[in-house]
Design a protein around this motif. Structure first.
Motif, short mmCIF file in Angstrom:
data_model
loop_
_atom_site.label_atom_id
_atom_site.label_comp_id
_atom_site.label_asym_id
_atom_site.label_seq_id
_atom_site.Cartn_x
_atom_site.Cartn_y
_atom_site.Cartn_z
N ALA A 379 -3.04 0.94 30.36
CA ALA A 379 -3.21 2.55 30.19
C ALA A 379 -2.57 2.91 29.98
CB ALA A 379 -3.55 3.11 31.46
N GLY A 380 -0.83 2.89 30.09
CA GLY A 380 0.14 3.17 29.88
C GLY A 380 0.51 3.18 28.47
N ALA A 381 0.75 2.30 28.00
CA ALA A 381 0.63 2.26 26.77
C ALA A 381 -0.44 1.76 25.87
CB ALA A 381 0.62 -0.14 27.21
N ALA A 382 -2.12 2.09 25.74
CA ALA A 382 -3.08 2.85 25.20
C ALA A 382 -2.58 4.28 24.45
CB ALA A 382 -4.33 2.99 26.22
N VAL A 383 -2.21 4.76 26.00
CA VAL A 383 -1.94 6.09 25.48
C VAL A 383 -0.68 6.56 25.02
CG1 VAL A 383 -0.90 8.92 26.65
CG2 VAL A 383 -2.82 7.44 27.98
N LEU A 384 0.32 5.21 24.76
CA LEU A 384 1.33 6.33 24.03
C LEU A 384 0.75 6.06 22.79
CD1 LEU A 384 4.12 4.36 26.34
CD2 LEU A 384 3.74 6.69 25.55
N ALA A 385 0.23 4.65 22.32
CA ALA A 385 -0.26 4.31 21.20
C ALA A 385 -1.18 5.70 20.26
CB ALA A 385 -0.86 2.97 21.18
N ALA A 386 -1.56 5.94 21.30
CA ALA A 386 -2.79 7.38 20.67
C ALA A 386 -2.22 8.14 19.98
CB ALA A 386 -3.44 7.54 22.20
N ARG A 387 -0.73 7.75 20.14
CA ARG A 387 0.22 9.25 19.43
C ARG A 387 0.29 9.63 18.76
NH1 ARG A 387 5.81 8.53 22.16
NH2 ARG A 387 5.20 5.93 21.56
N ARG A 388 -0.78 7.71 17.65
CA ARG A 388 -0.28 8.07 16.00
C ARG A 388 -2.02 8.36 15.47
NH1 ARG A 388 2.38 3.11 17.55
NH2 ARG A 388 -0.42 1.67 17.48
N LEU A 389 -2.84 8.72 16.42
CA LEU A 389 -4.23 9.22 15.98
C LEU A 389 -4.48 10.76 15.76
CD1 LEU A 389 -6.26 7.11 19.31
CD2 LEU A 389 -5.78 6.66 16.40
N ARG A 390 -4.89 10.50 14.68
CA ARG A 390 -4.91 11.95 14.46
C ARG A 390 -6.69 13.02 14.65
NH1 ARG A 390 -0.76 11.46 15.48
NH2 ARG A 390 0.92 12.05 12.86
N GLY A 391 -6.50 14.28 15.52
CA GLY A 391 -7.90 14.72 15.76
C GLY A 391 -7.85 16.26 15.06
N PRO A 392 -8.81 16.60 14.89
CA PRO A 392 -8.60 18.16 14.67
C PRO A 392 -7.73 19.10 14.96
CG PRO A 392 -11.52 17.69 15.76
CD PRO A 392 -10.06 16.60 15.94
N VAL A 393 -6.64 19.02 15.83
CA VAL A 393 -5.68 19.87 16.83
C VAL A 393 -4.82 18.51 16.57
CG1 VAL A 393 -4.87 20.65 18.51
CG2 VAL A 393 -7.76 20.74 17.95
N ARG A 394 -4.21 18.93 15.82
CA ARG A 394 -2.76 17.81 16.15
C ARG A 394 -1.60 17.95 17.39
NH1 ARG A 394 -0.53 14.71 11.48
NH2 ARG A 394 -2.26 16.49 10.41
N GLU A 395 -1.42 16.86 18.22
CA GLU A 395 -0.80 16.59 18.64
C GLU A 395 0.79 17.12 18.43
OE1 GLU A 395 1.82 15.85 22.68
OE2 GLU A 395 -0.24 16.57 21.72
N LYS A 396 0.74 18.21 19.19
CA LYS A 396 2.27 18.81 18.80
C LYS A 396 3.38 19.10 20.01
CE LYS A 396 1.34 23.10 18.06
NZ LYS A 396 -0.42 22.94 17.96
N ALA A 397 4.47 19.38 20.04
CA ALA A 397 5.50 19.71 21.15
C ALA A 397 4.98 21.10 21.85
CB ALA A 397 6.90 19.03 21.39
N PRO A 398 4.42 21.93 22.41
CA PRO A 398 3.95 22.82 21.81
C PRO A 398 5.43 24.27 22.53
CG PRO A 398 3.72 22.50 24.34
CD PRO A 398 3.90 21.21 23.45
N ALA A 399 5.41 25.36 22.36
CA ALA A 399 6.65 26.01 22.36
C ALA A 399 6.13 27.36 23.25
CB ALA A 399 6.86 26.62 21.07
N PRO A 400 7.06 28.00 23.66
CA PRO A 400 6.15 28.40 24.95
C PRO A 400 5.77 29.58 24.05
CG PRO A 400 8.82 27.77 25.22
CD PRO A 400 8.51 27.66 23.55
N ALA A 401 4.99 30.68 25.43
CA ALA A 401 4.51 31.21 24.73
C ALA A 401 4.40 32.61 25.55
CB ALA A 401 2.20 30.49 24.80
#
Length: 409
Positions: A379-401
């Protein structure tokens, strides 16, 4: 002092929700003593008690999986209050009901508790802009964990001084008190707390999920890992007992888990707030797998303590971060349903872990921990691999809001 500094960084809109989670958690102690109550004062057989407890657990999981739909359509505040009122009333009346009625009332109460859990998470999500949700969810989880440290001992005191019947009355009245508190602190009009998002023609849930394949992978991974994670409450104590470890030793292990979470989860969420979510979640799941792998050689004290430390570190990393990630990825009109999917996956092990883990342990004791390690590691390996997937909202490191009231949804 560092802890209070982190709390001050959490938006003010979340603090009443965290206190509400604490208040509700303190009185939610009946599930700990349910089996004892059913086989003791109610004089049911163990199989009868198992059926009632089991369908209650199914009700809880169902409430988690479906509660967000109601929130998206009718408002999350409204569903939190409705769930608390229904659940509190059902629990308070349970001691005077005949056994036959318990088969319906207990799952209803548990279903309502699941709806409350989802509604609270959705309220955090709609009250905090993207970038600050990890710390906010960590604060709510810390409040819930602190409540769990108080609730069971308080329940034992009530049962010893009065009776087990009074446990349900106290839980029910406390839940109703929580509903009154929530009605006062959550604005009823003009806020995201109450207004459902109207989005005519918006894509359906499945279409939204297909557009976010990383979320689908994460949900499947959480479902798998929760089955593994909750072995600590079912097969682990049996394993330790069969290898000469006392119940007191097991209790101390759980204390290590609870203590480390209370001390470290909120600061960890704050410290890692700029790190990419899926990297943190994947690492956490790998640590859960590593923890169970440590038990493969045996049940020595060092192995057991190391296992619990690794499991706790994994929990600190993945639970809050995964909740916030799902909230950040959710479209506004489906925030509640996304939270429902995550909440249901994250509690499914409560129903599935005991029978599946117990069956495997009875058939092949030596396979249980290797299977747990492989499942969590995969499960952990699958989630790490999912970092390469793209969707409507791109995964990024958020900045403090900056702190502000989020728009509806």
């Amino acid at each position: 002092m560092r802890f209070f500094g982190v709390v001050r960084d959490v938006p003010r809109t979340v603090r009443p929700l965290a206190f509400g989670a604490f208040l509700n958690g303190v009185v939610s102690f009946t599930f700990v003593y349910l089996f004892v109550y059913l086989t003791g004062p109610r004089e049911l057989t163990v199989p009868q008690a198992g059926v009632i407890a089991g369908i209650g657990g199914v009700g809880l999981v169902a409430g988690n999986f479906t509660g967000g739909w109601f929130g998206d359509h009718y408002g999350h505040r409204r569903m939190l209050l409705t769930g608390a009122l229904v659940g509190g009333t059902a629990l308070a009346t349970l001691p005077v009901l005949p056994v036959a009625a318990m088969y319906g009332v207990l799952p209803l109460a548990q279903y309502a508790a699941g709806v409350v859990r989802v509604a609270n998470s959705a309220l955090v999500a709609v009250s905090v802009p993207e970038g600050g949700r990890r710390q906010s969810f960590a604060l709510v989880r810390a409040a819930g964990n602190a409540a769990f440290a108080i609730g069971p001992p308080l329940g034992a005191l009530i049962a010893a001084r009065f009776s087990y019947d009074w446990l349900f009355v106290a839980d029910g009245l406390g839940t109703l008190l929580f509903a009154g508190y929530a009605a006062m602190v959550l604005p009823a009009r003009g806020t995201a707390h109450n207004r459902p998002v109207r989005a005519p023609g918006a894509p359906g849930l499945w279409r939204e999920l297909r557009a976010r394949p990383a979320v689908l992978i994460l949900l499947a991974a959480i479902l798998c890992v929760d089955l593994v994670y909750r072995q600590q409450y079912s097969t682990l104590p049996v394993f330790l007992t069969e290898h000469g470890r006392s119940a007191q030793f097991y209790g101390w292990l759980l204390s290590i888990n609870g203590g480390l979470i209370l001390l470290l989860e909120l600061p960890a969420a704050h410290a890692l707030r700029r790190r990419a979510s899926l990297s943190i979640v994947g690492t956490g799941l790998l640590l859960v797998g590593l923890g169970y792998a440590v038990l493969i050689p045996g049940a020595g004290a060092l192995f057991a303590v190391t296992m619990m430390a690794s499991l706790t570190a994994g929990e600190i990393l993945y639970k809050t971060t995964a909740t916030a990630y799902v909230a950040d990825q959710a479209p506004g009109h489906a925030q509640g349903r996304f939270q429902s999917l995550y909440a249901g996956a994250s509690i499914s092990g409560q129903v599935l872990a005991p029978p599946l883990g117990g069956a495997l342990y009875a058939a092949a004791p030596g396979l249980l921990w290797p299977v747990c390690a492989v499942l969590a590691g995969g499960a952990g390996a699958a989630v790490l691999a999912a970092r390469r997937l793209r969707g409507p909202v791109r995964e990024k490191a958020p900045a403090p809001a900056p702190e502000r009231q989020a728009q509806p949804g």
